[in-house]
Write a protein that holds these residues in place. Structure first.
Motif, PDB file in Angstrom:
ATOM      1  N   PHE A 469       0.834  -1.184  -0.023  1.00  0.00           N
ATOM      2  CA  PHE A 469       0.000  -0.138  -0.045  1.00  0.00           C
ATOM      3  C   PHE A 469       0.967   1.021   0.090  1.00  0.00           C
ATOM      4  N   HIS A 470       1.835   1.216   0.865  1.00  0.00           N
ATOM      5  CA  HIS A 470       2.875   2.547   1.083  1.00  0.00           C
ATOM      6  C   HIS A 470       3.634   2.485  -0.085  1.00  0.00           C
ATOM      7  N   SER A 471       3.648   1.724  -0.943  1.00  0.00           N
ATOM      8  CA  SER A 471       4.772   1.866  -1.969  1.00  0.00           C
ATOM      9  C   SER A 471       4.464   3.036  -3.112  1.00  0.00           C
ATOM     10  N   TYR A 472       3.189   3.350  -3.044  1.00  0.00           N
ATOM     11  CA  TYR A 472       2.535   4.618  -3.762  1.00  0.00           C
ATOM     12  C   TYR A 472       3.013   5.816  -3.179  1.00  0.00           C
ATOM     13  N   ASP A 473       3.580   5.948  -1.927  1.00  0.00           N
ATOM     14  CA  ASP A 473       3.885   7.284  -1.453  1.00  0.00           C
ATOM     15  C   ASP A 473       5.176   7.619  -1.908  1.00  0.00           C
ATOM     16  N   GLY A 474       6.077   6.534  -2.147  1.00  0.00           N
ATOM     17  CA  GLY A 474       7.565   6.971  -2.487  1.00  0.00           C
ATOM     18  C   GLY A 474       7.685   7.397  -3.554  1.00  0.00           C
ATOM     19  N   ASP A 475       9.054   7.508  -4.060  1.00  0.00           N
ATOM     20  CA  ASP A 475       9.328   7.989  -5.610  1.00  0.00           C
ATOM     21  C   ASP A 475       9.737   6.852  -6.442  1.00  0.00           C
ATOM     22  N   MET A 476       9.248   5.534  -6.067  1.00  0.00           N
ATOM     23  CA  MET A 476       9.421   4.321  -6.970  1.00  0.00           C
ATOM     24  C   MET A 476       9.072   4.451  -8.378  1.00  0.00           C
ATOM     25  N   GLU A 477      10.099   4.248  -9.436  1.00  0.00           N
ATOM     26  CA  GLU A 477       9.462   4.135 -10.623  1.00  0.00           C
ATOM     27  C   GLU A 477       8.499   3.040 -10.879  1.00  0.00           C
ATOM     28  N   LYS A 478       7.853   3.289 -12.155  1.00  0.00           N
ATOM     29  CA  LYS A 478       6.852   2.250 -12.339  1.00  0.00           C
ATOM     30  C   LYS A 478       7.436   0.818 -12.526  1.00  0.00           C
ATOM     31  N   ASP A 479       8.498   0.710 -13.296  1.00  0.00           N
ATOM     32  CA  ASP A 479       8.926  -0.749 -13.573  1.00  0.00           C
ATOM     33  C   ASP A 479       9.537  -1.090 -12.215  1.00  0.00           C
ATOM     34  N   GLU A 480      10.048  -0.549 -11.428  1.00  0.00           N
ATOM     35  CA  GLU A 480      10.590  -0.849  -9.895  1.00  0.00           C
ATOM     36  C   GLU A 480       9.347  -1.113  -9.120  1.00  0.00           C
ATOM     37  N   ARG A 481       8.397  -0.609  -9.251  1.00  0.00           N
ATOM     38  CA  ARG A 481       7.272  -0.691  -8.212  1.00  0.00           C
ATOM     39  C   ARG A 481       6.405  -2.093  -9.051  1.00  0.00           C
ATOM     40  N   VAL A 482       6.380  -2.163 -10.364  1.00  0.00           N
ATOM     41  CA  VAL A 482       5.659  -3.310 -10.712  1.00  0.00           C
ATOM     42  C   VAL A 482       6.335  -4.815 -10.326  1.00  0.00           C
ATOM     43  N   LEU A 483       7.778  -4.754 -10.350  1.00  0.00           N
ATOM     44  CA  LEU A 483       8.690  -5.744  -9.918  1.00  0.00           C
ATOM     45  C   LEU A 483       8.528  -6.028  -8.189  1.00  0.00           C
ATOM     46  N   MET A 485       5.860  -5.181  -6.528  1.00  0.00           N
ATOM     47  CA  MET A 485       4.362  -5.487  -6.150  1.00  0.00           C
ATOM     48  C   MET A 485       4.342  -7.079  -6.846  1.00  0.00           C
ATOM     49  N   ARG A 486       4.832  -7.540  -7.877  1.00  0.00           N
ATOM     50  CA  ARG A 486       4.821  -9.066  -8.058  1.00  0.00           C
ATOM     51  C   ARG A 486       5.433  -9.716  -6.907  1.00  0.00           C
ATOM     52  N   GLN A 487       6.758  -9.669  -6.652  1.00  0.00           N
ATOM     53  CA  GLN A 487       7.358 -10.180  -5.675  1.00  0.00           C
ATOM     54  C   GLN A 487       6.719 -10.170  -4.350  1.00  0.00           C
ATOM     55  N   SER A 488       6.213  -9.002  -3.899  1.00  0.00           N
ATOM     56  CA  SER A 488       5.529  -9.257  -2.825  1.00  0.00           C
ATOM     57  C   SER A 488       4.337  -9.963  -2.744  1.00  0.00           C
ATOM     58  N   ASN A 489       3.448 -10.180  -3.742  1.00  0.00           N
ATOM     59  CA  ASN A 489       2.286 -10.713  -3.877  1.00  0.00           C
ATOM     60  C   ASN A 489       2.691 -12.109  -3.888  1.00  0.00           C
ATOM     61  N   GLU A 490       3.662 -12.653  -4.546  1.00  0.00           N
ATOM     62  CA  GLU A 490       4.183 -13.998  -4.578  1.00  0.00           C
ATOM     63  C   GLU A 490       4.433 -14.416  -3.301  1.00  0.00           C
ATOM     64  N   LEU A 491       5.281 -13.552  -2.560  1.00  0.00           N
ATOM     65  CA  LEU A 491       5.596 -13.889  -1.188  1.00  0.00           C
ATOM     66  C   LEU A 491       4.174 -14.174  -0.308  1.00  0.00           C
ATOM     67  N   VAL A 492       3.279 -13.320  -0.462  1.00  0.00           N
ATOM     68  CA  VAL A 492       1.931 -13.259   0.330  1.00  0.00           C
ATOM     69  C   VAL A 492       1.336 -14.880   0.080  1.00  0.00           C
ATOM     70  N   GLN A 493       1.311 -15.054  -1.228  1.00  0.00           N
ATOM     71  CA  GLN A 493       0.658 -16.297  -1.662  1.00  0.00           C
ATOM     72  C   GLN A 493       1.368 -17.571  -1.015  1.00  0.00           C
ATOM     73  N   LYS A 494       2.865 -17.513  -0.865  1.00  0.00           N
ATOM     74  CA  LYS A 494       3.552 -18.453  -0.938  1.00  0.00           C
ATOM     75  C   LYS A 494       3.514 -18.602   0.958  1.00  0.00           C
ATOM     76  N   GLU A 495       3.505 -17.668   1.535  1.00  0.00           N
ATOM     77  CA  GLU A 495       3.262 -17.576   3.041  1.00  0.00           C
ATOM     78  C   GLU A 495       1.932 -18.092   3.422  1.00  0.00           C
ATOM     79  N   ALA A 496       0.883 -17.572   2.671  1.00  0.00           N
ATOM     80  CA  ALA A 496      -0.422 -17.963   3.019  1.00  0.00           C
ATOM     81  C   ALA A 496      -0.551 -19.508   3.083  1.00  0.00           C
ATOM     82  N   SER A 497      -0.099 -19.949   2.057  1.00  0.00           N
ATOM     83  CA  SER A 497      -0.233 -21.412   1.563  1.00  0.00           C
ATOM     84  C   SER A 497       0.483 -22.306   2.837  1.00  0.00           C
TER      85      SER A 497
END
Length: 542
Positions: A469-483, A485-497
């Motif tokens: 959520f807070h990644s939108y508050d910083g100066d992260m470039e789009k490509d950096e944020r996409v990466l 987000m993808r890595q964070s989402n994968e981590l959430v799915q992995k940990e939830a499992s």
């Protein structure tokens, strides 16, 4: 004798019809040229204005160049008012762009003064060929701009020809001399431009009159000064219903032109401004008027640069205080009553979706807090805020769909579509946050407990989602944020499992209550979905 009178009346009507036709063609040509150039430039102009405000002199240059391209200081100023309203730019940053826009808008007058009306049909035909037979959309837009330029010159010629008889009409010549009075001249110029909402259009009409020799440059000077005040009407209208800062930005535009007008009027009593302009202009009234218009805006900008901050300070004094908190169940950045072009509209959409994201993030945070310590008031607040989320998504989605009817290039259209999906993803996050709050209430009402290990696992996943959520508050470039987000989402799915497996073990070992386990499973599922939707929004945002 009667026949002569009848013929004279018929001739007068014909000239008047020709004047109206010429004016219509001139205005339509200007609109076509402006809109075509804007479509060619696309979102690049919006991005340039949004980012190039770190240096005041750079802001002036950007304002001048952007306005020279889109041929409308009003459009540039409306864009800037939108940026300030959306919180993307401060009032102090906007002053330089507004000054530059006033310089850039003088380009149209200089184009009209080129006096190439005989080539106008050829120019329009070349534009028609390019617009009709080109497969590239960019070339089609360029063709549209060239057609507009041709129409502009043809309209100018029609207006000029229709006014030729006025040279022999004493009443009209007498009327023109009245504009030697500064007050009358400025009021006339302000009124005409306020009506047409374009100083460039007003200037073109004045150039057509001047080319027939029925108005002197001295009389025209005060009308031109009025044009610059009248053009502020568009930015003032765009700020109606916006934040106080947006209204202050429009006020800066008004103050700049009024102060410049006062300086020039006073100077005209001691300095022969009209004679100075004539001395370096071609022997053509339209060129003299264009040069006077350019001189006014350049000199006013140079004189007021040292006082740019004071202009903004004065706007704060005239419109004092801070904005009251607006009702949550209302759009704060999108003004449904004002029609803007596609880039300016997209800026408002972007700001409103960002506001929606903030509301969604707060609701998620409070829902998770309820799991640990239930509070009835906070629970009610979550459901109240959920109504706000649904309202905003509905209004934003409807506005975006309506906005797709505006003239825009493919990139801008894709941006609108992306933000439509983001808005809907935010609404779904709101639904899942509400589900977590309902779990918290049921857990509290039934007296069910989560183990410390369960809370630790939820806290671990929550920490990742919170960073997303807070990644939108910083100066992260789009490509950096996409990466990210993808890595964070994968981590959430992995940990939830993994946590589900841990939970099954706890259930078998009877460490957990089965009913509590069901609520834990619902919470994990909601967090997984929330993570996926934030990740999707991160991929689509620009």
């Amino acid at each position: 004798m009667k026949l002569k009178k009848d013929l004279g009346g018929l001739m007068s009507i014909n000239y008047f019809i020709e004047l109206l036709g010429g004016l219509a063609l001139f205005l339509y040509g200007m609109e076509m040229m402006s809109s075509g150039l804007e479509l060619v430039a696309g979102d690049k102009l919006r991005v340039v204005i949004e980012k190039m405000t770190s240096n005041f002199f750079k802001s002036i240059l950007v304002g001048a160049l952007v306005t020279a391209v889109i041929q409308s200081s009003s459009a540039t100023t409306v864009m800037v008012v939108g940026f300030v309203n959306a919180g993307l730019m401060t009032i102090y940053q906007s002053v330089g762009i507004i000054m530059g826009a006033n310089i850039g808008t003088t380009i149209t007058g200089q184009l009209v003064a080129l006096n190439i009306s005989t080539l106008a049909p050829i120019i329009a035909f070349v534009g028609f060929l390019l617009n009709t037979f080109s497969k590239s959309k960019k070339k089609k837009y360029i063709g549209q701009s060239i057609i507009g330029l041709g129409f502009l010159f043809m309209g100018m010629q029609f207006m000029s020809d229709s006014m030729a008889p006025l040279r022999d009409y004493p009443g009209f010549a007498s009327l023109m001399t009245k504009f030697d009075n500064p007050i009358l001249g400025v009021l006339a110029g302000t009124g005409v431009t306020a009506l047409l909402q374009s100083s460039s259009a007003s200037l073109g009409i004045l150039q057509a009159v001047a080319n027939q020799g029925v108005i002197s440059l001295h009389s025209a000077m005060y009308i031109i000064l009025g044009f610059n005040i009248g053009t502020c009407v568009t930015s003032v209208l765009s700020s109606v219903g916006s934040s106080k800062n947006a209204r202050r930005t429009a006020l800066v535009h008004v103050l700049f032109n009024i102060i410049g007008t006062i300086i020039f009027v006073l100077a005209s009593f001691v300095i022969p401004i009209d004679k100075i302009v004539i001395s370096f202009s071609r022997n053509l009234p339209a060129a003299e008027i264009a040069n006077l218009h350019t001189l006014f805006n350049i000199v006013t900008t140079i004189l007021l640069i040292p006082f740019s901050k004071k202009l903004a300070d004065l706007a704060f004094k005239i419109i004092p205080g801070i904005d009251k908190e607006q009702e949550e169940m209302s759009l704060q950045y999108i003004n449904l009553n004002v029609v803007k072009d596609a880039p300016a509209t997209f800026t408002d959409v972007k700001a409103e979706v960002r506001r929606l994201l903030d509301v969604v993030a707060m609701n998620y945070e409070h829902s998770v807090e309820l799991l640990k310590e239930f509070d009835e008031e906070k629970y009610e607040e979550v459901f109240r805020r959920e109504k706000v989320i649904n309202y905003l998504n509905k209004q934003i989605s409807a506005f975006i769909i309506d906005s797709l009817g505006l003239s825009m290039n493919e990139q801008t259209s894709a941006n609108f579509a992306n933000y439509l999906r983001i808005s809907r993803d935010m609404e779904r996050i709101g639904d899942h946050s509400k589900n977590i709050a309902e779990v918290a209430k049921l857990k509290n009402d039934e007296g069910l407990l989560f183990t410390d290990v369960t809370f630790d696992e939820l806290r671990e996943i929550n920490a990742i989602i919170d960073k997303m959520f807070h990644s939108y508050d910083g100066d992260m470039e789009k490509d950096e944020r996409v990466l990210f987000m993808r890595q964070s989402n994968e981590l959430v799915q992995k940990e939830a499992s993994a946590f589900r497996n841990n939970h099954m073990i706890r259930m078998r070992e009877k460490i957990c209550n089965p009913e509590s386990g069901l609520l834990y499973e619902k919470t994990l599922a909601a967090m997984e979905r929330i993570s996926s939707y934030i990740s999707n929004a991160g991929k689509l945002s620009i």
